[in-house]
Scaffold this motif. Structure first.
Motif, PDB file in Angstrom:
ATOM      1  N   SER A 128     -20.418 -35.973 -13.742  1.00 22.56           N
ATOM      2  CA  SER A 128     -21.722 -36.222 -14.001  1.00 22.56           C
ATOM      3  C   SER A 128     -21.790 -35.836 -15.661  1.00 22.56           C
ATOM      4  O   SER A 128     -23.059 -36.184 -16.142  1.00 22.56           O
ATOM      5  CB  SER A 128     -22.894 -35.569 -13.275  1.00 22.56           C
ATOM      6  N   LEU A 129     -20.950 -35.224 -16.150  1.00 21.86           N
ATOM      7  CA  LEU A 129     -21.055 -34.657 -17.585  1.00 21.86           C
ATOM      8  C   LEU A 129     -20.214 -35.677 -18.526  1.00 21.86           C
ATOM      9  O   LEU A 129     -19.285 -36.124 -18.188  1.00 21.86           O
ATOM     10  CB  LEU A 129     -20.269 -33.174 -17.422  1.00 21.86           C
ATOM     11  N   PRO A 130     -21.004 -35.785 -19.650  1.00 20.67           N
ATOM     12  CA  PRO A 130     -20.466 -36.837 -20.434  1.00 20.67           C
ATOM     13  C   PRO A 130     -18.981 -36.532 -21.002  1.00 20.67           C
ATOM     14  O   PRO A 130     -18.223 -37.475 -21.495  1.00 20.67           O
ATOM     15  CB  PRO A 130     -21.499 -36.954 -21.504  1.00 20.67           C
ATOM     16  N   ALA A 159     -10.387 -28.063 -27.383  1.00 27.41           N
ATOM     17  CA  ALA A 159     -11.676 -27.411 -27.871  1.00 27.41           C
ATOM     18  C   ALA A 159     -12.474 -26.718 -26.848  1.00 27.41           C
ATOM     19  O   ALA A 159     -13.087 -25.930 -27.031  1.00 27.41           O
ATOM     20  CB  ALA A 159     -12.415 -28.412 -28.702  1.00 27.41           C
ATOM     21  N   ILE A 160     -12.464 -27.749 -25.585  1.00 28.08           N
ATOM     22  CA  ILE A 160     -13.235 -27.430 -24.461  1.00 28.08           C
ATOM     23  C   ILE A 160     -12.775 -25.849 -23.853  1.00 28.08           C
ATOM     24  O   ILE A 160     -13.190 -25.194 -23.271  1.00 28.08           O
ATOM     25  CB  ILE A 160     -13.409 -28.424 -23.378  1.00 28.08           C
ATOM     26  N   TYR A 161     -11.344 -25.875 -23.595  1.00 25.24           N
ATOM     27  CA  TYR A 161     -10.749 -24.816 -23.170  1.00 25.24           C
ATOM     28  C   TYR A 161     -11.187 -23.479 -23.926  1.00 25.24           C
ATOM     29  O   TYR A 161     -11.502 -22.576 -23.376  1.00 25.24           O
ATOM     30  CB  TYR A 161      -9.286 -25.110 -23.016  1.00 25.24           C
ATOM     31  N   HIS A 162     -11.193 -23.565 -25.402  1.00 22.71           N
ATOM     32  CA  HIS A 162     -11.493 -22.447 -25.975  1.00 22.71           C
ATOM     33  C   HIS A 162     -12.771 -21.986 -26.237  1.00 22.71           C
ATOM     34  O   HIS A 162     -13.296 -20.829 -26.012  1.00 22.71           O
ATOM     35  CB  HIS A 162     -10.766 -22.531 -27.543  1.00 22.71           C
ATOM     36  N   TYR A 163     -13.696 -23.127 -26.155  1.00 23.95           N
ATOM     37  CA  TYR A 163     -14.948 -22.789 -25.994  1.00 23.95           C
ATOM     38  C   TYR A 163     -15.485 -22.172 -24.649  1.00 23.95           C
ATOM     39  O   TYR A 163     -16.301 -21.092 -24.627  1.00 23.95           O
ATOM     40  CB  TYR A 163     -15.749 -24.309 -25.839  1.00 23.95           C
ATOM     41  N   LEU A 164     -14.790 -22.634 -23.458  1.00 28.47           N
ATOM     42  CA  LEU A 164     -14.880 -21.804 -22.409  1.00 28.47           C
ATOM     43  C   LEU A 164     -14.433 -20.365 -22.274  1.00 28.47           C
ATOM     44  O   LEU A 164     -15.114 -19.537 -21.772  1.00 28.47           O
ATOM     45  CB  LEU A 164     -14.248 -22.537 -21.217  1.00 28.47           C
ATOM     46  N   LEU A 165     -13.371 -19.998 -22.953  1.00 35.16           N
ATOM     47  CA  LEU A 165     -12.992 -18.770 -22.961  1.00 35.16           C
ATOM     48  C   LEU A 165     -13.839 -17.880 -23.795  1.00 35.16           C
ATOM     49  O   LEU A 165     -14.174 -16.748 -23.494  1.00 35.16           O
ATOM     50  CB  LEU A 165     -11.410 -18.682 -23.872  1.00 35.16           C
ATOM     51  N   ASN A 166     -14.484 -18.324 -24.912  1.00 31.97           N
ATOM     52  CA  ASN A 166     -15.464 -17.776 -25.551  1.00 31.97           C
ATOM     53  C   ASN A 166     -16.746 -17.293 -24.726  1.00 31.97           C
ATOM     54  O   ASN A 166     -17.319 -16.364 -25.183  1.00 31.97           O
ATOM     55  CB  ASN A 166     -16.022 -18.383 -27.188  1.00 31.97           C
ATOM     56  N   THR A 167     -17.025 -18.181 -23.804  1.00 29.95           N
ATOM     57  CA  THR A 167     -18.059 -17.918 -22.907  1.00 29.95           C
ATOM     58  C   THR A 167     -17.572 -16.955 -21.854  1.00 29.95           C
ATOM     59  O   THR A 167     -18.587 -16.476 -20.789  1.00 29.95           O
ATOM     60  CB  THR A 167     -18.543 -19.181 -22.389  1.00 29.95           C
ATOM     61  N   LEU A 177     -20.391 -25.161 -14.966  1.00 34.03           N
ATOM     62  CA  LEU A 177     -20.923 -26.503 -15.214  1.00 34.03           C
ATOM     63  C   LEU A 177     -22.299 -26.025 -16.300  1.00 34.03           C
ATOM     64  O   LEU A 177     -22.289 -26.916 -17.197  1.00 34.03           O
ATOM     65  CB  LEU A 177     -21.721 -26.824 -14.032  1.00 34.03           C
ATOM     66  N   LYS A 178     -22.535 -24.955 -16.300  1.00 31.03           N
ATOM     67  CA  LYS A 178     -23.827 -24.647 -17.102  1.00 31.03           C
ATOM     68  C   LYS A 178     -23.388 -24.537 -18.622  1.00 31.03           C
ATOM     69  O   LYS A 178     -23.825 -25.094 -19.416  1.00 31.03           O
ATOM     70  CB  LYS A 178     -24.828 -23.402 -16.898  1.00 31.03           C
ATOM     71  N   ALA A 179     -22.050 -24.030 -18.665  1.00 27.54           N
ATOM     72  CA  ALA A 179     -21.484 -23.770 -20.076  1.00 27.54           C
ATOM     73  C   ALA A 179     -21.048 -25.126 -20.441  1.00 27.54           C
ATOM     74  O   ALA A 179     -21.111 -25.573 -21.591  1.00 27.54           O
ATOM     75  CB  ALA A 179     -20.097 -22.729 -19.858  1.00 27.54           C
ATOM     76  N   LEU A 180     -20.338 -26.050 -19.506  1.00 26.77           N
ATOM     77  CA  LEU A 180     -19.977 -27.298 -19.953  1.00 26.77           C
ATOM     78  C   LEU A 180     -21.034 -28.412 -20.621  1.00 26.77           C
ATOM     79  O   LEU A 180     -20.695 -28.871 -21.558  1.00 26.77           O
ATOM     80  CB  LEU A 180     -19.189 -27.877 -18.958  1.00 26.77           C
ATOM     81  N   GLU A 181     -22.035 -27.986 -20.013  1.00 29.95           N
ATOM     82  CA  GLU A 181     -23.288 -28.734 -20.252  1.00 29.95           C
ATOM     83  C   GLU A 181     -23.770 -28.292 -21.799  1.00 29.95           C
ATOM     84  O   GLU A 181     -24.304 -29.377 -22.400  1.00 29.95           O
ATOM     85  CB  GLU A 181     -24.361 -28.453 -19.320  1.00 29.95           C
ATOM     86  N   GLY A 182     -23.342 -27.048 -22.075  1.00 32.15           N
ATOM     87  CA  GLY A 182     -23.668 -26.873 -23.666  1.00 32.15           C
ATOM     88  C   GLY A 182     -22.759 -26.988 -24.479  1.00 32.15           C
ATOM     89  O   GLY A 182     -22.932 -26.820 -25.698  1.00 32.15           O
ATOM     90  N   PHE A 183     -21.806 -27.649 -24.147  1.00 32.26           N
ATOM     91  CA  PHE A 183     -20.418 -28.011 -25.066  1.00 32.26           C
ATOM     92  C   PHE A 183     -20.790 -29.190 -26.074  1.00 32.26           C
ATOM     93  O   PHE A 183     -21.373 -29.911 -25.640  1.00 32.26           O
ATOM     94  CB  PHE A 183     -19.096 -28.290 -24.302  1.00 32.26           C
ATOM     95  N   SER A 184     -20.601 -28.795 -27.321  1.00 29.96           N
ATOM     96  CA  SER A 184     -20.847 -30.012 -28.544  1.00 29.96           C
ATOM     97  C   SER A 184     -19.604 -29.757 -29.203  1.00 29.96           C
ATOM     98  O   SER A 184     -19.399 -28.885 -29.721  1.00 29.96           O
ATOM     99  CB  SER A 184     -22.126 -29.806 -29.012  1.00 29.96           C
ATOM    100  N   SER A 185     -19.109 -30.934 -29.688  1.00 29.33           N
ATOM    101  CA  SER A 185     -18.030 -30.961 -30.637  1.00 29.33           C
ATOM    102  C   SER A 185     -18.030 -30.612 -32.048  1.00 29.33           C
ATOM    103  O   SER A 185     -19.198 -30.663 -32.559  1.00 29.33           O
ATOM    104  CB  SER A 185     -17.117 -32.362 -30.583  1.00 29.33           C
TER     105      SER A 185
END
Length: 349
Positions: A278-280, A302-310, A341-349
């Motif tokens: 359901s995530l874009p 980018a998403i991998y490192h974003y998740l690491l930072n969270t 899921l909450k973290a992924l919803e907040g990801f923006s490139s």
């Protein structure tokens, strides 16, 4: 025609194995003065001053009951990685023989081959992550000793077509090793039931995944008794420590609890896959027979490192062949999945 003698290295045929004190003793005794142990005990509340059973007989008996096979068909290793390494040591002559892997797959097959100086032939999986039998046939020659098949596969999470594996077993004169580390999460039946039919079949399983005992490092190899005897011949004398044997025995007594956990993980796997789709930023979630999902995303690095930072650790598989754009995500506890899921919803490139 399959002949184990043809596969076995000459030096292993003639090897006189190390004989430990516990190998030479059978029966009950009250005074042990044979192994140069510390007879005064140890600083722990529970003493571990005695060497463990080198063949883990009680533990194998418990496993044989659960698996429904004879204990003579069981080898226990310090994780499945030890089983993998010992198969190379026993059956592949360094600098001479070769092995075939089917990438993308578990990386330790190739690592252990390199350590043992065994040529690796890479038969890439088809686009649907199934075996390429035509290419496999072309790659096999007289020096091919081992073919590794991970099913359910890591990192793709799918099970291999059973009939394809059976074709290999019926036509290949070396050993076919089916790694079933994730079999408990799959609806597909294990190849354990085929051991009586195929003397060249080795099945690997583990207590690290469904049983939740990764920290104990206990892997299992199931094969014809002649193969098990060879592995016992070349393993370190006390490769499974006493604490691991005791804790594993305790865990094996809780089969129903493990089955409940497996059912919960499978259910959460379905829910997590649906929520991810359901995530874009998610382009595809591949079908899974394991306790993880292979997920294709728009910006994997980018998403991998974003998740690491969270504070969330997943596995970046985007550089692995045929897994471009993909992350491998383990099915966590309910709270962990929601945090992801909450973290992924907040990801923006």
């Amino acid at each position: 025609m399959f002949r184990l003698e043809w596969l076995l290295r000459e030096n292993i045929k003639h090897l006189v194995p190390y004989s430990s004190a516990r190998d030479e003793f059978r029966g009950e005794a009250k005074v042990f003065l044979d192994a140069n142990e510390n007879s005064l005990g140890s600083p722990l509340t529970k003493w571990y001053n005695r060497y463990p059973d080198p063949l883990q007989r009680k533990l194998k008996d418990a496993i044989s009951e659960i698996k429904g096979i004879s204990a003579d068909l069981i080898f226990l290793g310090n994780g499945s990685d030890e089983c993998i390494d010992l198969l190379f040591r026993a059956f592949c002559n360094p600098g001479k023989d070769n092995t075939i892997i089917n990438p993308p797959t578990y990386g330790m097959y190739e690592v252990c081959a390199a350590i043992n100086d065994v040529e690796v032939r890479r038969c890439k999986l088809l686009e649907d992550f199934q075996l390429d039998l035509a290419l496999l046939e072309e790659m096999i020659d007289s020096q091919t000793k081992l073919i590794w098949i991970c099913s359910p596969n890591n990192p793709t999470a799918n099970s291999m077509i059973r009939e394809d594996i059976e074709i290999l077993l019926n036509n290949f004169n070396g050993l076919v090793v089916v790694d079933e580390a994730y079999i408990n999460f799959s609806a597909q039946p294990s190849f354990l039931s085929e051991l009586d039919h195929y003397p060249n079949l080795v099945v690997l399983q583990t207590l690290s995944k469904a049983w939740g005992l990764a920290g104990l490092r206990l892997g299992m190899a199931f094969a014809d008794p002649t193969i098990i005897q060879i592995l016992n011949k070349i393993k370190p004398p006390y490769n499974i420590n006493q604490a691991t044997q005791e804790l594993a025995m305790q865990a094996l007594g809780e089969l129903e609890q493990v089955n409940v956990m497996i059912r919960s993980i499978v259910q959460m796997r379905t829910e997590l896959a649906k929520d991810l789709m359901s995530l874009p930023i998610v382009e595809k979630v591949y079908p899974s027979d394991a306790n993880f999902l292979l997920v294709k995303v728009t910006e994997p690095v980018a998403i991998y490192h974003y998740l690491l930072n969270t504070g969330i650790v997943v596995r970046d598989r985007s550089r692995v062949e045929q897994c471009a754009g993909c992350l491998r995500i383990t099915v966590g506890a309910e709270k962990e999945n929601q945090e992801l899921l909450k973290a992924l919803e907040g990801f923006s490139s």
